[in-house]
Write a protein that holds these residues in place. Structure first.
Motif, PDB file in Angstrom:
ATOM      1  N   PHE A   1       0.831  -1.199   0.000  1.00 41.20           N
ATOM      2  CA  PHE A   1       0.000   0.000   0.000  1.00 41.20           C
ATOM      3  C   PHE A   1       0.866   1.251   0.000  1.00 41.20           C
ATOM      4  O   PHE A   1       2.071   1.205   0.262  1.00 41.20           O
ATOM      5  N   TYR A   2       0.230   2.359  -0.320  1.00 43.91           N
ATOM      6  CA  TYR A   2       0.926   3.642  -0.458  1.00 43.91           C
ATOM      7  C   TYR A   2       0.066   4.724   0.173  1.00 43.91           C
ATOM      8  O   TYR A   2      -1.152   4.764  -0.024  1.00 43.91           O
ATOM      9  N   ILE A   3       0.695   5.590   0.952  1.00 43.29           N
ATOM     10  CA  ILE A   3       0.009   6.730   1.559  1.00 43.29           C
ATOM     11  C   ILE A   3       0.620   7.976   0.940  1.00 43.29           C
ATOM     12  O   ILE A   3       1.749   8.355   1.259  1.00 43.29           O
TER      13      ILE A   3
ATOM     14  N   ASP B   1      -6.845  16.502   9.154  1.00 39.85           N
ATOM     15  CA  ASP B   1      -5.564  16.867   8.546  1.00 39.85           C
ATOM     16  C   ASP B   1      -5.000  15.727   7.703  1.00 39.85           C
ATOM     17  O   ASP B   1      -4.281  15.966   6.728  1.00 39.85           O
ATOM     18  N   PHE B   2      -5.330  14.502   8.083  1.00 41.65           N
ATOM     19  CA  PHE B   2      -4.857  13.353   7.307  1.00 41.65           C
ATOM     20  C   PHE B   2      -5.720  13.150   6.066  1.00 41.65           C
ATOM     21  O   PHE B   2      -5.203  13.052   4.947  1.00 41.65           O
TER      22      PHE B   2
ATOM     23  N   VAL C   1      -2.039   6.572  14.261  1.00 42.00           N
ATOM     24  CA  VAL C   1      -0.841   6.617  13.416  1.00 42.00           C
ATOM     25  C   VAL C   1      -1.025   7.651  12.309  1.00 42.00           C
ATOM     26  O   VAL C   1      -0.109   8.427  11.997  1.00 42.00           O
ATOM     27  N   ALA C   2      -2.213   7.680  11.721  1.00 43.31           N
ATOM     28  CA  ALA C   2      -2.499   8.650  10.663  1.00 43.31           C
ATOM     29  C   ALA C   2      -2.349  10.080  11.170  1.00 43.31           C
ATOM     30  O   ALA C   2      -1.857  10.961  10.454  1.00 43.31           O
ATOM     31  N   GLY C   3      -2.752  10.312  12.410  1.00 44.92           N
ATOM     32  CA  GLY C   3      -2.632  11.646  12.985  1.00 44.92           C
ATOM     33  C   GLY C   3      -1.186  12.094  13.105  1.00 44.92           C
ATOM     34  O   GLY C   3      -0.856  13.255  12.836  1.00 44.92           O
ATOM     35  N   VAL C   4      -0.309  11.175  13.508  1.00 38.60           N
ATOM     36  CA  VAL C   4       1.117  11.508  13.616  1.00 38.60           C
ATOM     37  C   VAL C   4       1.703  11.772  12.231  1.00 38.60           C
ATOM     38  O   VAL C   4       2.504  12.694  12.044  1.00 38.60           O
TER      39      VAL C   4
END
Length: 242
Positions: A120-122, A152-153, A177-180
């Protein structure tokens, strides 16, 4: 890309590299990368040829037959095998005749977990065109099945993967984790492939502060994923294992 177009772009690139300003900045960048590598315990190799088997090729979505790798560094940090490289390439935007020169700074970290993770890719929104031009197998996924993700994410990042892996990916990149990522990763994009973590930023002449942030974020995410995945080794094998 047609040969004539590639030759034209290559000629322009060579002319830019001959300017005094570029020469000076390149020397400063090389010195910065060397100094940083020595500081954190990496071995600096400089330019490496992708057709040379003497080094480990950094893969991920930026790998191509035309990319050039420079400032290649390899070693171990905090118990993780790490590669740091500056990768340049010229890509064509999807469904367009527009070409874009990319200057990726890539940190790769081999995860410790034996749990087979899906690919996967973010991707940060600022780099969407570059990713979509180089990779077509992964599609944008809708997230939020198990929890609410920070605004924000979701407003700045898109998660790409196979549709059949969507729920698994969401259980890996949880809202915390997304928040960080949204608050601390400074427009970086992330890829997981073959249990290797890739962290990408666009930076042709990075400062030592940028390098430290890149490596620190990559190691934090690797450790966070390894810690979260540890209990799963006692459960059933990943459905995405080969």
């Amino acid at each position: 890309m047609k040969l004539s177009k590639r030759l034209s772009l290559r000629t322009k690139q060579l002319l830019r590299h001959m300017t005094p300003r570029h020469v000076v900045r390149s020397r400063i960048t090389r010195s910065t990368l060397r100094r940083f590598a020595e500081k954190v315990g990496l071995v600096y190799f400089g330019y490496v040829d992708q057709r040379d088997d003497d080094h480990r090729l950094v893969r991920g979505h930026t790998v191509s037959s035309t990319h050039a790798d420079n400032h290649y560094c390899v070693g171990s940090i905090r118990g993780y095998d790490v590669v740091l490289v500056a990768r340049n390439d010229t890509i064509r935007a999807k469904h367009s005749q527009t070409y874009e020169r990319c200057h990726w700074l890539i940190a790769t970290v081999d995860l410790h977990t034996r749990y087979e993770l899906p690919h996967f890719y973010i991707g940060h929104g600022s780099r969407r065109s570059a990713f979509e031009a180089s990779f077509e197998q992964l599609i944008p996924l809708q997230i939020g099945t198990f929890g609410t993700y920070p605004h924000d994410f979701t407003s700045n990042y898109t998660v790409y993967g196979m549709a059949s892996h969507a729920l698994e990916i969401e259980q890996i990149i949880v809202p915390g984790v997304a928040g960080v990522i949204a608050s601390h990763f400074r427009s970086a994009s992330i890829e997981i492939e073959d249990n290797c973590l890739y962290l990408y930023i666009e930076s042709q002449h990075p400062s030592e502060e940028v390098l430290e942030k890149l490596i620190s974020n990559a190691l934090w995410l690797a450790d966070t994923l390894d810690t979260a995945l540890a209990p799963r080794l006692d459960e059933s094998p990943s459905p995405y294992a080969a």
